[in-house]
Design an enzyme around this catalytic site. Structure first.
Site, PDB file in Angstrom:
ATOM      1  N   GLU A 260      -5.836  -4.485  10.526  1.00  0.00           N
ATOM      2  CA  GLU A 260      -4.869  -3.409  10.717  1.00  0.00           C
ATOM      3  C   GLU A 260      -5.208  -2.602  11.965  1.00  0.00           C
ATOM      4  O   GLU A 260      -5.995  -1.642  11.891  1.00  0.00           O
ATOM      5  CB  GLU A 260      -4.885  -2.462   9.512  1.00  0.00           C
ATOM      6  CG  GLU A 260      -4.420  -3.079   8.219  1.00  0.00           C
ATOM      7  CD  GLU A 260      -3.749  -2.046   7.325  1.00  0.00           C
ATOM      8  OE1 GLU A 260      -2.630  -2.312   6.877  1.00  0.00           O
ATOM      9  OE2 GLU A 260      -4.322  -0.974   7.099  1.00  0.00           O
TER      10      GLU A 260
ATOM     11  N   HIS B 138      -9.816   1.489   4.539  1.00  0.00           N
ATOM     12  CA  HIS B 138      -8.573   1.738   5.277  1.00  0.00           C
ATOM     13  C   HIS B 138      -8.853   2.785   6.357  1.00  0.00           C
ATOM     14  O   HIS B 138      -9.649   3.705   6.155  1.00  0.00           O
ATOM     15  CB  HIS B 138      -7.488   2.235   4.308  1.00  0.00           C
ATOM     16  CG  HIS B 138      -6.130   2.249   4.953  1.00  0.00           C
ATOM     17  ND1 HIS B 138      -5.746   3.229   5.834  1.00  0.00           N
ATOM     18  CD2 HIS B 138      -5.094   1.373   4.882  1.00  0.00           C
ATOM     19  CE1 HIS B 138      -4.518   2.963   6.268  1.00  0.00           C
ATOM     20  NE2 HIS B 138      -4.098   1.835   5.706  1.00  0.00           N
TER      21      HIS B 138
ATOM     22  N   ASN C  23       0.863  -1.184   0.000  1.00  0.00           N
ATOM     23  CA  ASN C  23       0.000   0.000   0.000  1.00  0.00           C
ATOM     24  C   ASN C  23       0.898   1.233   0.000  1.00  0.00           C
ATOM     25  O   ASN C  23       1.447   1.605   1.037  1.00  0.00           O
ATOM     26  CB  ASN C  23      -0.889  -0.033   1.253  1.00  0.00           C
ATOM     27  CG  ASN C  23      -1.725   1.228   1.397  1.00  0.00           C
ATOM     28  OD1 ASN C  23      -1.823   2.028   0.465  1.00  0.00           O
ATOM     29  ND2 ASN C  23      -2.319   1.416   2.569  1.00  0.00           N
ATOM     30  N   TRP C  24       1.036   1.850  -1.174  1.00  0.00           N
ATOM     31  CA  TRP C  24       1.965   2.988  -1.287  1.00  0.00           C
ATOM     32  C   TRP C  24       1.403   4.260  -0.660  1.00  0.00           C
ATOM     33  O   TRP C  24       2.121   5.242  -0.500  1.00  0.00           O
ATOM     34  CB  TRP C  24       2.275   3.277  -2.755  1.00  0.00           C
ATOM     35  CG  TRP C  24       3.032   2.205  -3.465  1.00  0.00           C
ATOM     36  CD1 TRP C  24       3.307   0.930  -3.011  1.00  0.00           C
ATOM     37  CD2 TRP C  24       3.629   2.299  -4.756  1.00  0.00           C
ATOM     38  NE1 TRP C  24       4.022   0.244  -3.953  1.00  0.00           N
ATOM     39  CE2 TRP C  24       4.235   1.050  -5.046  1.00  0.00           C
ATOM     40  CE3 TRP C  24       3.688   3.308  -5.716  1.00  0.00           C
ATOM     41  CZ2 TRP C  24       4.903   0.805  -6.238  1.00  0.00           C
ATOM     42  CZ3 TRP C  24       4.350   3.065  -6.910  1.00  0.00           C
ATOM     43  CH2 TRP C  24       4.965   1.822  -7.162  1.00  0.00           C
ATOM     44  N   LYS C  25       0.118   4.276  -0.375  1.00  0.00           N
ATOM     45  CA  LYS C  25      -0.547   5.487   0.124  1.00  0.00           C
ATOM     46  C   LYS C  25      -0.282   6.655  -0.855  1.00  0.00           C
ATOM     47  O   LYS C  25      -0.150   6.416  -2.046  1.00  0.00           O
ATOM     48  CB  LYS C  25      -0.096   5.799   1.549  1.00  0.00           C
ATOM     49  CG  LYS C  25      -0.246   4.564   2.455  1.00  0.00           C
ATOM     50  CD  LYS C  25      -0.160   4.876   3.900  1.00  0.00           C
ATOM     51  CE  LYS C  25      -0.321   3.584   4.694  1.00  0.00           C
ATOM     52  NZ  LYS C  25      -0.418   3.774   6.106  1.00  0.00           N
TER      53      LYS C  25
ATOM     54  N   GLY D 108       2.706  -1.094   4.350  1.00  0.00           N
ATOM     55  CA  GLY D 108       2.710   0.323   3.990  1.00  0.00           C
ATOM     56  C   GLY D 108       4.130   0.797   3.729  1.00  0.00           C
ATOM     57  O   GLY D 108       4.702   0.568   2.658  1.00  0.00           O
ATOM     58  N   GLY D 109       4.728   1.436   4.727  1.00  0.00           N
ATOM     59  CA  GLY D 109       6.055   2.052   4.591  1.00  0.00           C
ATOM     60  C   GLY D 109       7.092   1.157   3.923  1.00  0.00           C
ATOM     61  O   GLY D 109       7.821   1.601   3.026  1.00  0.00           O
TER      62      GLY D 109
ATOM     63  N   GLU E 266      -7.290   5.266   7.283  1.00  0.00           N
ATOM     64  CA  GLU E 266      -7.057   6.656   6.862  1.00  0.00           C
ATOM     65  C   GLU E 266      -8.235   7.187   6.043  1.00  0.00           C
ATOM     66  O   GLU E 266      -8.547   8.376   6.091  1.00  0.00           O
ATOM     67  CB  GLU E 266      -5.727   6.739   6.080  1.00  0.00           C
ATOM     68  CG  GLU E 266      -4.537   6.603   7.029  1.00  0.00           C
ATOM     69  CD  GLU E 266      -3.315   5.931   6.441  1.00  0.00           C
ATOM     70  OE1 GLU E 266      -3.186   5.854   5.210  1.00  0.00           O
ATOM     71  OE2 GLU E 266      -2.467   5.472   7.243  1.00  0.00           O
TER      72      GLU E 266
ATOM     73  N   SER F 136       2.882  -1.708  10.368  1.00  0.00           N
ATOM     74  CA  SER F 136       4.308  -1.765  10.707  1.00  0.00           C
ATOM     75  C   SER F 136       4.977  -3.093  10.395  1.00  0.00           C
ATOM     76  O   SER F 136       5.900  -3.517  11.102  1.00  0.00           O
ATOM     77  CB  SER F 136       4.535  -1.395  12.179  1.00  0.00           C
ATOM     78  OG  SER F 136       4.191  -0.053  12.399  1.00  0.00           O
TER      79      SER F 136
ATOM     80  N   GLY G 230       2.188   2.596  10.959  1.00  0.00           N
ATOM     81  CA  GLY G 230       3.241   3.622  10.902  1.00  0.00           C
ATOM     82  C   GLY G 230       3.902   3.915  12.229  1.00  0.00           C
ATOM     83  O   GLY G 230       4.504   4.975  12.408  1.00  0.00           O
TER      84      GLY G 230
HETATM   85  P1  PGA Z   1       2.502   0.665   7.638  1.00  0.00           P
HETATM   86  O1  PGA Z   1       1.073   0.875   6.947  1.00  0.00           O
HETATM   87  O2  PGA Z   1       3.037  -0.664   7.166  1.00  0.00           O
HETATM   88  O3  PGA Z   1       3.331   1.825   7.176  1.00  0.00           O
HETATM   89  O4  PGA Z   1       2.278   0.664   9.114  1.00  0.00           O
HETATM   90  C1  PGA Z   1       0.199  -0.186   6.715  1.00  0.00           C
HETATM   91  C2  PGA Z   1      -1.112   0.326   6.172  1.00  0.00           C
HETATM   92  O5  PGA Z   1      -1.582   1.379   6.631  1.00  0.00           O
HETATM   93  O6  PGA Z   1      -1.704  -0.299   5.278  1.00  0.00           O
END
Ligand code: PGA
Length: 252
Positions: free
Chosen positions: A167, A97, A10-12, A234-235, A99, A213, A173
């Site tokens: 999640e 998600h 997930n590149w966001k 994500g990251g 967010e 994470s 994050g």
């Molecule tokens: P993260 O994000 O791996 O940076 O914690 C995961 C996500 O929000 O899908």
């Protein structure tokens, strides 16, 4: 039915055209060296989905989007429909998600409508569920997640068109992840809830992945947890090296 593990990046809101193309070129190159890789999905931001699709055409890596509208077409300024995504080669869509729930006020009901539209287009919905820090402290984790599972899934979902991503909000994050026991308990609760809205077979076979994470260091312990079918990253999905190392861990 044997389920392949799946690792989803997930590149966001990261990646301009050049960065996105570089990242995908590097992932493709490094994945070539992996024996029997798991299923792999990358979810870049909207504006580069099409050029990235072109790069993925002859590879085993699949394309995902991070959101979509409910409707197919019409007067919805700024929105992108599931039909439009399907048209340019998208096969997976991340929905619900935290967010999106936080910054765009998406409710379980809205998520369920989007899941329905994605299924209708023949794509797979990656449905995110998770508790906040406060809900965890108040002992409400299982309750919150069971409700999200029930209310985010439309009638016609099944184990082939939906993936559930657990999640926890407090793990996104933050470099903090739940213990293996905590993940196991929630994944079991997710499958129990699936049973109540579908059937035993679906509950057993639907893919449930963990996200929040995930790193090169913790990936193997996450993937070892009973009932975990992969990860939403994500990251760490923004670095080809790390992403492919995580993919490798899913095979061990
Ligand atoms: P993260 O994000 O791996 O940076 O914690 C995961 C996500 O929000 O899908």
């Amino acid at each position: 039915m044997t389920k392949n593990k799946i690792v989803i990046g997930n590149w966001k809101m990261n990646g301009d055209l050049m960065e996105g193309q570089d990242l995908v070129a590097n992932i493709c190159e490094e994945v070539k060296g992996v024996d029997n890789p798991c299923d792999i999905v990358v979810c870049p931001p909207y504006q580069i989905l099409h050029p990235i699709h072109k790069m993925l055409e002859d590879t085993k890596i699949n394309l995902g989007a991070q959101n979509c509208a409910i409707e197919k077409a019409g007067a919805f300024t700024g929105d992108v429909s599931p039909h439009m995504l399907k048209d340019i080669g998208v096969e997976y869509v991340i929905l619900g998600h935290s967010e999106r729930r936080k910054y765009h006020f998406e409710t379980n009901y809205i998520v369920s409508k989007k899941v329905q539209s994605v299924i209708k287009e023949g794509m797979t919905a990656i449905v995110c569920v998770g508790e906040s820090q406060k809900e965890k402290e108040d002992g409400k984790t299982i309750d919150v997640i069971s409700k999200q599972v029930k209310f985010c899934l439309p009638k016609d979902f099944n184990e082939n068109n939906v993936i559930i991503a657990y999640e926890p909000l407090w793990a996104i994050g933050t470099a903090v992840i739940p213990t293996s026991e905590e993940i196991k308990e929630v994944v079991e609760a997710i499958r129990d809830s699936i049973k109540t809205v579908s059937n035993e077979n679906c509950a057993k076979n639907i893919r449930v992945v963990y996200g929040g994470s995930i790193s090169v260091e913790n990936a193997s312990s996450v993937f070892e947890v009973d009932g975990v079918d992969g990860g939403l990253v994500g990251g760490a999905s923004l670095k080809a090296n790390d992403f492919v190392s995580i993919i490798k861990e899913s095979n061990n």
